[in-house]
Design a protein around this motif. Sequence first.
Motif, PDB file in Angstrom:
ATOM      1  N   GLY A 178       1.053  -1.430   0.207  1.00 48.19           N
ATOM      2  CA  GLY A 178       0.094   0.285  -0.075  1.00 48.19           C
ATOM      3  C   GLY A 178       0.817   1.032  -0.134  1.00 48.19           C
ATOM      4  N   GLN A 179       2.251   1.651  -0.360  1.00 52.47           N
ATOM      5  CA  GLN A 179       2.960   2.103  -0.161  1.00 52.47           C
ATOM      6  C   GLN A 179       3.428   2.691  -1.403  1.00 52.47           C
ATOM      7  N   ALA A 180       3.068   4.414  -1.794  1.00 51.38           N
ATOM      8  CA  ALA A 180       3.132   4.783  -3.058  1.00 51.38           C
ATOM      9  C   ALA A 180       3.954   6.056  -2.742  1.00 51.38           C
ATOM     10  N   VAL A 181       4.829   6.850  -3.955  1.00 50.88           N
ATOM     11  CA  VAL A 181       4.687   8.188  -4.141  1.00 50.88           C
ATOM     12  C   VAL A 181       3.573   8.723  -4.500  1.00 50.88           C
ATOM     13  N   HIS A 182       2.900   9.906  -3.676  1.00 52.55           N
ATOM     14  CA  HIS A 182       1.617  10.569  -3.914  1.00 52.55           C
ATOM     15  C   HIS A 182       2.098  11.853  -3.988  1.00 52.55           C
ATOM     16  N   TYR A 183       0.749  12.592  -4.378  1.00 51.38           N
ATOM     17  CA  TYR A 183       0.687  14.158  -3.640  1.00 51.38           C
ATOM     18  C   TYR A 183       0.026  14.341  -2.335  1.00 51.38           C
ATOM     19  N   SER A 184       0.963  14.550  -1.545  1.00 48.85           N
ATOM     20  CA  SER A 184      -0.077  15.463  -0.377  1.00 48.85           C
ATOM     21  C   SER A 184      -0.125  16.744   0.063  1.00 48.85           C
ATOM     22  N   ALA A 185      -1.276  16.881   0.095  1.00 49.84           N
ATOM     23  CA  ALA A 185      -1.569  17.801   0.430  1.00 49.84           C
ATOM     24  C   ALA A 185      -1.370  19.145   1.820  1.00 49.84           C
ATOM     25  N   ASP A 186      -1.514  17.794   2.613  1.00 47.39           N
ATOM     26  CA  ASP A 186      -1.323  17.656   4.456  1.00 47.39           C
ATOM     27  C   ASP A 186       0.371  17.757   4.295  1.00 47.39           C
ATOM     28  N   PHE A 187       1.581  17.618   3.921  1.00 48.45           N
ATOM     29  CA  PHE A 187       2.848  18.192   3.553  1.00 48.45           C
ATOM     30  C   PHE A 187       2.872  18.982   2.885  1.00 48.45           C
ATOM     31  N   ASN A 216       5.217  10.857   0.411  1.00 50.04           N
ATOM     32  CA  ASN A 216       4.623  12.097   0.540  1.00 50.04           C
ATOM     33  C   ASN A 216       5.496  13.463  -0.386  1.00 50.04           C
ATOM     34  N   VAL A 217       4.833  13.520  -2.088  1.00 51.81           N
ATOM     35  CA  VAL A 217       5.393  15.305  -2.128  1.00 51.81           C
ATOM     36  C   VAL A 217       4.277  16.301  -2.350  1.00 51.81           C
ATOM     37  N   ARG A 218       5.216  17.662  -2.275  1.00 46.66           N
ATOM     38  CA  ARG A 218       4.714  18.627  -1.652  1.00 46.66           C
ATOM     39  C   ARG A 218       4.389  19.677  -3.293  1.00 46.66           C
ATOM     40  N   ASP A 219       4.634  18.947  -4.295  1.00 47.53           N
ATOM     41  CA  ASP A 219       4.887  19.900  -5.126  1.00 47.53           C
ATOM     42  C   ASP A 219       3.814  19.121  -6.082  1.00 47.53           C
ATOM     43  N   LYS A 220       2.773  19.853  -6.538  1.00 48.11           N
ATOM     44  CA  LYS A 220       1.976  18.694  -7.440  1.00 48.11           C
ATOM     45  C   LYS A 220       1.910  19.195  -8.802  1.00 48.11           C
ATOM     46  N   GLY A 221       2.840  20.328  -9.213  1.00 46.69           N
ATOM     47  CA  GLY A 221       2.619  20.668 -10.801  1.00 46.69           C
ATOM     48  C   GLY A 221       3.649  19.358 -10.803  1.00 46.69           C
TER      49      GLY A 221
END
Length: 292
Positions: A245-254, A268-273
């Motif tokens: 269940g672990q993934a690289v993904h965008y996090s609005a919380d981050f 978590n990645v915080r730069d959505k673009g």
Amino acid sequence: MQRQRFIIRTIGVATAVAFAATACGPQKSESVGSASPASSSPTAGTSPETSPTTDDKPGEASPSASASPSASASPSASASPSVKQIMANGDDSDQVRELQARLRQLKLMSVAPTGFYGSKTTAAVKSFQSKNGLNATGSVDDATWKKIQSSSKKPTADELRPPTVNEVDAPDPRCMEGRVMCISKESRTLAWMIDGKVMSTMDVRFGSENTPTREGVFKVDRKEKDWTSTLYHTAMPYSMFFSGGQAVHYSADFAARGYNGASHGCVNVRDKGKLSALFGQVNVGDKVVVYW
């Protein structure tokens, strides 16, 4: 007795499978306690959707009391109701990113632009307003914006979107061949590499000590552009799953709280673009290396 043991084993397996399939989402700050630097500074707080207040640089404390707005009231609350605010605490936009880049030119912000208007942006705007005889609300009205624009130059692309806030670590030797998401827990960065060449980089955040991000060599086994954790009911856009269940993904919380929070194991990645662009380049089967 044999039937009881069978039922217990069945329930245990089902629970483990369910967790592995969906084990991601931001942790509340009171549960953060990771041994990794990604969660070394936990602070109490709410989710960014309800009370976004910080755009701190990773590892830094909040602005000092002499520079930051009062914690007891929103900066926009002190503004005159007759003055229209263009940007204020809680906003998230490209215009905020430009504001932050201009404030950085004026030496009022030391961190890279994030596009999120939090406590550091509020403090910087308030400082600018005070120095220029403007109403020091911490929010940007038309007069403030025009003054900031006239006092600075139009930001370049590199000023608007520096490669990372964190300095990228030296790649692990396992990242030097093929197509790899090379993820360093030491520098808290992700480097997208092809045949040893770094194509793009971005800041990342990991799980706490109770739900750590696994280390090792993996492969992307599936991609989900729009995904919601069924365990934590949080959005996980641009998910690239690599270990259960672990993934690289965008996090609005981050994006909102930075390293004051942690994931439940995901990267978590915080730069959505940037992540959106990476999502389009990564293929199922590409390698993922997570290392110290």
